[in-house]
Design an enzyme around this catalytic site. Structure first.
Site, PDB file in Angstrom:
ATOM      1  N   ASP A 117     -56.403 -20.651  33.743  1.00 12.28           N
ATOM      2  CA  ASP A 117     -57.860 -20.722  33.880  1.00 12.28           C
ATOM      3  C   ASP A 117     -58.489 -20.647  32.490  1.00 12.28           C
ATOM      4  O   ASP A 117     -58.089 -19.828  31.650  1.00 12.28           O
ATOM      5  CB  ASP A 117     -58.379 -19.570  34.749  1.00 12.28           C
TER       6      ASP A 117
ATOM      7  N   ASN B  64     -70.373 -24.387  29.951  1.00 14.41           N
ATOM      8  CA  ASN B  64     -71.152 -25.422  30.637  1.00 14.41           C
ATOM      9  C   ASN B  64     -72.648 -25.133  30.551  1.00 14.41           C
ATOM     10  O   ASN B  64     -73.463 -26.042  30.341  1.00 14.41           O
ATOM     11  CB  ASN B  64     -70.736 -25.514  32.103  1.00 14.41           C
TER      12      ASN B  64
ATOM     13  N   ASP C 170     -66.622 -31.114  29.993  1.00 13.62           N
ATOM     14  CA  ASP C 170     -65.593 -32.103  30.328  1.00 13.62           C
ATOM     15  C   ASP C 170     -64.649 -32.325  29.151  1.00 13.62           C
ATOM     16  O   ASP C 170     -63.437 -32.494  29.335  1.00 13.62           O
ATOM     17  CB  ASP C 170     -66.243 -33.413  30.736  1.00 13.62           C
TER      18      ASP C 170
ATOM     19  N   GLU D  38     -62.022 -25.413  36.557  1.00 12.83           N
ATOM     20  CA  GLU D  38     -61.398 -25.162  35.262  1.00 12.83           C
ATOM     21  C   GLU D  38     -60.009 -24.559  35.408  1.00 12.83           C
ATOM     22  O   GLU D  38     -59.454 -24.029  34.452  1.00 12.83           O
ATOM     23  CB  GLU D  38     -62.277 -24.229  34.429  1.00 12.83           C
TER      24      GLU D  38
END
Length: 487
Positions: free
Chosen positions: A326, A334, A343, A370
């Site tokens: 993770d 983000n 991204d 993620e």
């Protein structure tokens, strides 16, 4: 020297030393990972070369020729060179075998006719026609017929059969013409039989069949003109019969050749369409199993591969390890830098994850959001921990993608890894392995992120002694860099 000056002097040096130490520690492993990744990419490219999209130009050309030959009226039978060559190659063996068998039967019937004709005529001068046909015509016909066994090229095959048929027809005209009225009429029947043999029985290609028919007709005109036992009306009748026989058999030959080419073109079109459909199905299956952003396998492909590896591990009795990865503080990235930058972080981590794998049997997939998952068949806990730590270090050393704004410093990208290992059996299930790895991941998050933790399966804990033993958690964590903020 003041404390601030000491910090300003030593902190950059420590950062440089730390990065160099980590880079040296991973240089060999990184090169090996890149080599393995490059080999996997070459294998994929090789597979794509083996399964390529069929040529659309040939497909379009075949469709055009089907439409052309399906029209009414006379159409040229010759196909464009690539299609004509393909047609010849596809029909060569079958056509040569057919010509050999039918020619052998025709030669046998011809020799039976010779014996019957010889004994029925019962004349003193009948030995010469028999000798000519048995000693000259029959050996020549057998030699040409035998050569069909070796599947000769088109020109030799068609010219030799057409020439032998013309020779037989002309020999028959020479022997039977200008002897008496019955023999002269009988010569016309033999000529018609030769024309039927060339155009319908042997089914020479239209150009060669038409050429042989023209030669036989010209020979018939010459012999009829010099025949003294036929009057003008009988000569006209004989020529009319020959022209009618040639015309009808030529039309039949053209129709047969046209249908043969249409059948070939339709089979070719079906084969190309089948290959295109197979290619598209494989490509669709490949696309459906790949995450479009990172290029890794998606959740569906992961479930299929997990079930396959689990079954294989049960059969072989080998260990199977799973690592759940993770990205730390991805939601904050983000929110602060935008989803497009997020991204880019996902793509960066995915590429580093591939470099951290050992061989082509290792499997990596995007689990969702993620999170990523790695399956390591035939790998015990010690080997899987090395892989997990290598992935963690690669991400930490590589850092985050550059920011478009000048002077901006990206947040340090790190990952937390949780893993578990087991020997698959009927006692435990796939969900137990993934659940143990997921719990180990949450433990790594609770302990401060950027580390590797390992867990045990719940079934193992039940099989242990009455005293409860906590899951084994082994973590590796690097001290944060002094000049970089880590959430």
């Amino acid at each position: 020297m003041q404390p601030l000056q000491i910090c300003a002097y030593w902190v950059p040096a420590l950062v440089t030393f730390r990065e160099r130490h980590l880079s040296d520690d991973l240089s060999l492993n990184c090169r090996l990972r890149r080599t393995g990744h490059r080999q996997r990419m070459q294998d994929r490219l090789q597979g794509k070369r083996q399964l390529q999209m069929p040529s659309t130009s040939i497909h379009e050309l075949a469709i055009q020729q089907i439409e052309r030959l399906s029209r009414r009226g006379f159409q040229r039978l010759a196909l464009p060179r690539p299609l004509e060559n393909a047609f010849e190659q596809s029909t060569l063996a079958r056509r040569s075998e057919r010509l050999w068998l039918e020619g052998l039967v025709a030669i046998g019937l011809f020799n039976i006719y010779l014996l019957v004709d010889h004994f029925l005529q019962n004349s003193s001068n009948s030995w010469l026609p028999l000798q000519i046909r048995l000693c000259v015509v029959t050996p020549l016909a057998l030699l040409i017929n035998l050569s069909m066994r070796w599947s000769p090229n088109k020109i030799y095959r068609e010219v030799s059969i057409a020439g032998a048929s013309c020779f037989i027809g002309i020999t028959h005209l020479y022997i039977e013409s200008n002897k008496n009225a019955a023999s002269s009429a009988y010569a016309q029947v033999g000529l018609i039989v030769a024309v039927i043999f060339v155009n319908v029985v042997m089914r020479l290609q239209f150009f060669y069949a038409l050429s042989a028919s023209a030669i036989l007709l010209a020979s018939d005109l010459v012999f009829i003109q010099h025949d003294h036992f036929l009057n003008s009306s009988e000569k006209l009748l004989g020529i009319t019969l020959a022209v009618c026989a040639i015309s009808m058999t030529a039309i039949a030959n053209y129709s047969i050749g046209r249908e043969e080419r249409l059948g070939f073109l339709m089979r070719l079109r079906s084969e190309i369409q089948s290959k295109e459909l197979s290619f598209l199905n494989v490509e669709l299956q490949r696309i459906s199993c790949i995450d479009s952003l990172t290029g890794l396998a998606n959740r569906h492909a992961y479930e299929l591969q997990f079930a396959k590896l689990w079954s294989e591990s049960i059969d072989s009795g080998s260990c199977l390890s799973a690592i759940v990865i993770d990205i730390d503080h991805f939601k904050l990235t983000n929110d602060t830098r935008g989803h497009l930058y997020g991204d880019r972080v996902l793509v960066r981590v995915a590429s580093l994850l591939l470099q951290g794998l050992r061989c082509k049997d290792d499997f990596a997939a995007r689990f969702g959001g993620e999170e990523f998952v790695v399956l390591l068949p035939g790998t015990t806990q010690e080997g899987a921990m090395i892989v997990a730590e290598r992935i963690r270090k690669l991400v930490e050393v590589a850092g985050s993608p550059a920011l478009p704004e000048p002077g901006s410093h990206p947040r340090l990208s790190t990952v937390s890894c949780g893993g578990a290992s087991c020997y698959p059996s009927d006692v435990n299930c796939k969900e137990d392995l993934l659940d143990a790895a997921d719990k180990a991941l949450y433990q790594a998050k609770e302990l401060g992120r950027n580390r590797v933790c390992w867990g045990e399966l719940a079934s193992r804990q039940k099989e242990s002694s009455s005293s409860y033993k906590r899951p084994i958690r082994i973590s590796v964590k690097s001290d944060p860099l002094p000049l970089t903020s880590v959430d």
